[in-house]
Write a protein that holds these residues in place. Structure first.
Motif, PDB file in Angstrom:
ATOM      1  N   THR A 145       0.832  -1.205   0.000  1.00 21.42           N
ATOM      2  CA  THR A 145       0.000   0.000   0.000  1.00 21.42           C
ATOM      3  C   THR A 145       0.865   1.253   0.000  1.00 21.42           C
ATOM      4  OG1 THR A 145      -1.690  -1.198   1.262  1.00 21.42           O
ATOM      5  CG2 THR A 145      -1.876   1.195   1.200  1.00 21.42           C
ATOM      6  N   LEU A 184       0.412   4.449  -2.530  1.00 25.65           N
ATOM      7  CA  LEU A 184       0.194   5.809  -2.023  1.00 25.65           C
ATOM      8  C   LEU A 184       1.264   6.769  -2.514  1.00 25.65           C
ATOM      9  CD1 LEU A 184      -0.963   5.144   1.655  1.00 25.65           C
ATOM     10  CD2 LEU A 184      -2.275   6.288  -0.141  1.00 25.65           C
ATOM     11  N   TYR A 207       0.333   7.488  -6.079  1.00 25.20           N
ATOM     12  CA  TYR A 207      -0.874   8.319  -6.129  1.00 25.20           C
ATOM     13  C   TYR A 207      -0.549   9.776  -5.780  1.00 25.20           C
ATOM     14  CZ  TYR A 207      -4.463   4.676  -6.718  1.00 25.20           C
ATOM     15  OH  TYR A 207      -5.279   3.688  -7.211  1.00 25.20           O
ATOM     16  N   ARG A 208       0.240   9.974  -4.749  1.00 27.63           N
ATOM     17  CA  ARG A 208       0.566  11.347  -4.328  1.00 27.63           C
ATOM     18  C   ARG A 208       1.429  12.064  -5.357  1.00 27.63           C
ATOM     19  NH1 ARG A 208       1.536   9.021   1.655  1.00 27.63           N
ATOM     20  NH2 ARG A 208      -0.604   9.312   2.466  1.00 27.63           N
ATOM     21  N   GLN A 264      -1.035  13.091  -7.839  1.00 29.01           N
ATOM     22  CA  GLN A 264      -1.844  14.146  -7.221  1.00 29.01           C
ATOM     23  C   GLN A 264      -1.154  15.509  -7.335  1.00 29.01           C
ATOM     24  OE1 GLN A 264      -1.945  14.186  -2.886  1.00 29.01           O
ATOM     25  NE2 GLN A 264      -4.173  14.472  -2.925  1.00 29.01           N
ATOM     26  N   ASN A 318      -8.196  11.970  -5.192  1.00 32.64           N
ATOM     27  CA  ASN A 318      -8.281  12.274  -3.764  1.00 32.64           C
ATOM     28  C   ASN A 318      -9.185  11.271  -3.055  1.00 32.64           C
ATOM     29  OD1 ASN A 318      -6.590  14.483  -4.004  1.00 32.64           O
ATOM     30  ND2 ASN A 318      -8.268  15.940  -4.270  1.00 32.64           N
ATOM     31  N   GLN A 374      -9.660   8.137  -3.960  1.00 36.62           N
ATOM     32  CA  GLN A 374      -8.922   6.878  -3.883  1.00 36.62           C
ATOM     33  C   GLN A 374      -7.874   6.917  -2.770  1.00 36.62           C
ATOM     34  OE1 GLN A 374      -7.965   6.979  -8.241  1.00 36.62           O
ATOM     35  NE2 GLN A 374      -8.548   4.833  -8.175  1.00 36.62           N
ATOM     36  N   ILE A 375      -7.206   8.048  -2.624  1.00 37.97           N
ATOM     37  CA  ILE A 375      -6.190   8.191  -1.574  1.00 37.97           C
ATOM     38  C   ILE A 375      -6.834   8.106  -0.193  1.00 37.97           C
ATOM     39  CG2 ILE A 375      -4.550   9.801  -0.512  1.00 37.97           C
ATOM     40  CD1 ILE A 375      -3.866  10.782  -3.337  1.00 37.97           C
ATOM     41  N   ASP A 376      -7.981   8.751  -0.032  1.00 30.66           N
ATOM     42  CA  ASP A 376      -8.685   8.688   1.256  1.00 30.66           C
ATOM     43  C   ASP A 376      -9.107   7.255   1.578  1.00 30.66           C
ATOM     44  OD1 ASP A 376      -8.406  11.391   1.552  1.00 30.66           O
ATOM     45  OD2 ASP A 376     -10.391  11.893   0.738  1.00 30.66           O
ATOM     46  N   ASN A 407      -6.042   5.294   2.708  1.00 33.20           N
ATOM     47  CA  ASN A 407      -5.611   5.702   4.051  1.00 33.20           C
ATOM     48  C   ASN A 407      -6.544   5.189   5.141  1.00 33.20           C
ATOM     49  OD1 ASN A 407      -3.216   7.147   3.493  1.00 33.20           O
ATOM     50  ND2 ASN A 407      -4.411   8.924   2.831  1.00 33.20           N
TER      51      ASN A 407
END
Length: 258
Positions: free
Chosen positions: A62, A66, A69-70, A73, A98, A100-102, A105
């Motif tokens: 993960t 992340l 993704y960031r 982003q 955003n 998907q990131i949430d 997390n």
């Protein structure tokens, strides 16, 4: 007096033209820089999304997802500020990302074992995976140099990528060695197994408790024995040399009567 006024007007016009020209050049330079930066952000987005699309080919944590993704982003956010009339598309993609990131997390972090990794079936897939891991490693280092990755996570994930690259390298060499042995190319086969063993012994000295290394060392040794045995069997038997006793037996054997 009139002549003086004309000169003043001409001078003012010249200054105005020069000023307009400077402003126009500044706008053109700013527009060129905007386009260049937008193209750079698009390239970052495309590269990172390409790596993300291939994360199903290997055990991916993960943390890695992340980090990727960031990275997307940040580039989407900058691209939205540079895109002008196309900014809406980037903002929509940013909102989806955003979400998907949430979701990631809020869920427990996954850290699948590298030992479960299996080499892809085709050479094309293997080559693609090698390229993806190389890009992923470069991205990790770039983001770490920017201070965007925790040093502990960076060390852990870089070691994961190194381990996957090692497994691909060793598995590929042993696979090619088996194929060469099957084709009776024993010299090439033995060379590849020997190279694989050298690589394994080097890594084993650094990580002696890695079960993959121990298992592959044993596998490579067995394969090398099989190659040596097959190579000996493939050599035709040399004619047996007569010794001195054989010559004496022939000399004193009973003569045949005709």
């Amino acid at each position: 007096m009139i002549f003086t006024l004309v000169l003043i007007l001409i001078g003012a016009l010249l200054l105005l033209v020069i000023g307009i020209n400077v402003i126009q050049q500044h706008k053109e330079r700013a527009e060129a820089e905007r386009r260049t930066e937008l193209a750079r952000q698009r390239a970052i987005i495309d590269e990172t999304e390409n790596v993300l699309s291939c994360t199903g080919m290997f055990p991916c944590s993960t943390h890695i997802v992340l980090i990727l993704y960031r990275r997307v982003q940040e580039s989407l956010s900058q691209a939205a500020n540079l895109a002008g009339s196309q900014a809406g598309d980037y903002r929509r993609r940013l909102n989806d990302l955003n979400t998907q990131i949430d979701a990631l997390n809020s869920n427990p972090k996954q850290n699948p074992a590298v030992e479960h990794f299996r080499l892809p079936d085709t050479d094309k897939q293997i080559l693609n995976l090698v390229k993806v891991l190389k890009k992923l490693k470069a991205i990790l280092r770039a983001e770490h140099n920017k201070g965007k990755i925790d040093p502990t996570i960076f060390a852990q994930e870089e070691a994961r990528v190194d381990s996957l690259q090692l497994r691909i390298n060793v598995e590929s060499m042993l696979s090619r060695a088996r194929t060469a042995c099957f084709m009776k190319q024993y010299g090439s086969s033995k060379q590849m197994v020997t190279k694989a063993l050298a690589t394994l012994h080097t890594i084993k000295a650094l990580t002696p408790n890695d079960p993959f290394i121990t298992r592959k060392v044993d596998e490579a040794k067995v394969l090398l024995d099989e190659i040596m045995s097959a190579q000996k069997l493939s050599v035709p038997n040399a004619p047996r040399q007569k010794n001195e006793e054989d010559d004496i037996d022939v000399l004193f054997q009973p003569k045949k009567k005709w």
